[in-house]
Scaffold this active site. Structure first.
Site, short mmCIF file in Angstrom:
data_model
loop_
_atom_site.label_atom_id
_atom_site.label_comp_id
_atom_site.label_asym_id
_atom_site.label_seq_id
_atom_site.Cartn_x
_atom_site.Cartn_y
_atom_site.Cartn_z
N LEU A 36 20.68 -11.92 21.31
CA LEU A 36 20.50 -12.72 20.09
C LEU A 36 19.59 -13.92 20.32
CD1 LEU A 36 24.14 -12.62 18.64
CD2 LEU A 36 22.24 -11.05 18.27
N TYR B 276 16.62 -24.60 36.95
CA TYR B 276 16.07 -23.37 36.35
C TYR B 276 15.08 -22.71 37.31
CZ TYR B 276 13.68 -20.57 32.68
OH TYR B 276 13.13 -19.57 31.92
N ASP C 106 25.68 -9.73 23.47
CA ASP C 106 25.53 -11.19 23.60
C ASP C 106 26.94 -11.77 23.67
OD1 ASP C 106 22.82 -13.14 22.85
OD2 ASP C 106 24.78 -14.11 22.93
N ILE C 107 26.99 -13.05 23.97
CA ILE C 107 28.28 -13.73 24.05
C ILE C 107 28.81 -14.07 22.65
CG2 ILE C 107 27.38 -16.09 24.22
CD1 ILE C 107 29.35 -16.52 26.54
#
Ligand code: NAD
Length: 311
Positions: free
Chosen positions: A10, A138, A34-35
């Site tokens: 998403l 990251y 997705d979560i």
């Protein structure tokens, strides 16, 4: 690729990738996960938290997929706010997804990023192989991820493939907290208010790409003849090297009264300055034919048209 599971479906990339894969491989053959829940169900979708290895494994097995495209991650600016959580999601999710690919013998795709480079990397025409000493969480995750994907290929023969994406510009789903998000926001603000205040300073160049090119690159790389691939993961790919004023110049061709101001965010500026100005995509071009279709002007025309219609 016949049946594909996408994690983080998403997000900015996933929402458009799933639609494109469904057009290409058939709706029933692309499992979005997705979560969070998907609004307006248009095909197979499952709630999967990628840090839950058992759940990811059972959904992949149940749907009998042959490919996993792993997109769930925390992006650069957000990861700097919550570094430990970024480590847990970016590394934990990746190793879980790689394990599923190993156990079920799946093809595997995941994106790295220009964030895998750092302040000591050569800034211009950054080579495919070069110094990678990033100073962000990251970046640390992305370098480790590139190595881990190579490891799964060499150690277990998992067919891992990946690219280093630049900042991606799109008009469907807003970006999720990266350093290049300004290059999306500027278009929304140009349409709404004819003005934009950039958190990235003038003359700060970063690589960028329009979403249709980013999606084509995934399919092209995944369908490439493996005997042609000298690299597997982390191919440099880019379409545009630009600073905020370059976007303003391109927008002014369509909205002459558009104005650009600056209110620099020191956190994101520091990240931007640690990244290359422009990367060399020649390995991707030579090994699997990568070629971007959009430059800053053709992308700007399309972005403004699409956003004006959606207004
Ligand atoms: P995004 O932030 O827009 O989307 C990430 C998605 O992951 C979201 O839908 C979120 O709900 C989901 N997610 C978060 N935690 C999860 C969990 N525990 N389990 C399952 N799903 C979870 O990100 P994106 O821009 O679509 O990026 C996808 C990938 O591409 C990432 O690996 C990112 O680093 C990489 N990338 C993106 C860009 C860019 O400009 N968008 C550039 C370079 C690399």
């Amino acid at each position: 690729m016949k049946k594909i599971l996408v994690t983080g479906a998403l997000g900015q990339i996933g929402s458009e990738l799933v639609a494109k894969l469904r057009e290409t491989y058939g709706t029933a053959n692309v499992i979005g996960t997705d979560i969070k829940e998907m609004a307006g169900n248009t095909g197979p979708f499952e709630i999967v938290d990628v840090t839950d290895a058992d759940r990811l494994f059972s959904v992949a097995k149940e749907h009998n997929v042959d490919t996993i495209m792993h997109l769930a991650a925390l992006l650069s600016a957000k990861a700097e706010e919550i570094p430990k959580k970024a480590w847990d999601l970016n590394m934990g999710g990746l190793v879980n997804a790689l394990e599923v690919a190993r156990e079920l013998d799946l093809k595997f795709f995941t994106p790295s990023s220009i964030g895998a480079f750092g302040p000591t990397t050569p800034k211009d025409n950054t080579p495919q192989e070069t110094i990678q000493r990033p100073t962000t969480m990251y970046g640390v995750n992305k370098v480790a991820g590139e190595l881990l994907c190579d490891y799964y290929y060499y150690r277990y023969g998992v067919d891992t493939r990946g690219v280093r994406y630049p900042g991606l510009i799109s008009h469907v789903t807003p970006p999720g907290g990266g350093t290049t998000d300004y290059a999306v926001e500027i278009y929304y603000e140009a349409i709404k208010h004819k003005t934009y205040t950039s958190y990235i300073a003038e003359n700060t160049y970063m690589d960028m790409m329009y979403m249709p090119d980013a999606l084509n690159a995934i399919i092209q790389l995944m369908e490439a003849d493996p005997s042609k691939l000298k690299h597997r993961n982390a191919f440099n790919i880019s379409a545009i090297s630009a600073a905020p004023e370059d976007f303003a110049k391109a927008i002014k061709k369509h909205i002459p009264e558009f104005s650009l101001q600056y209110d620099v965010d020191p956190g994101r500026q520091k990240i931007a300055e640690s990244w290359p100005n422009s990367i060399d995509s020649s390995a991707a071009t030579e090994e699997w034919g990568f070629k971007a279709a959009y430059d800053i002007d053709t992308m700007t025309k399309d972005m403004l048209e699409k956003l004006s219609v959606a207004k």
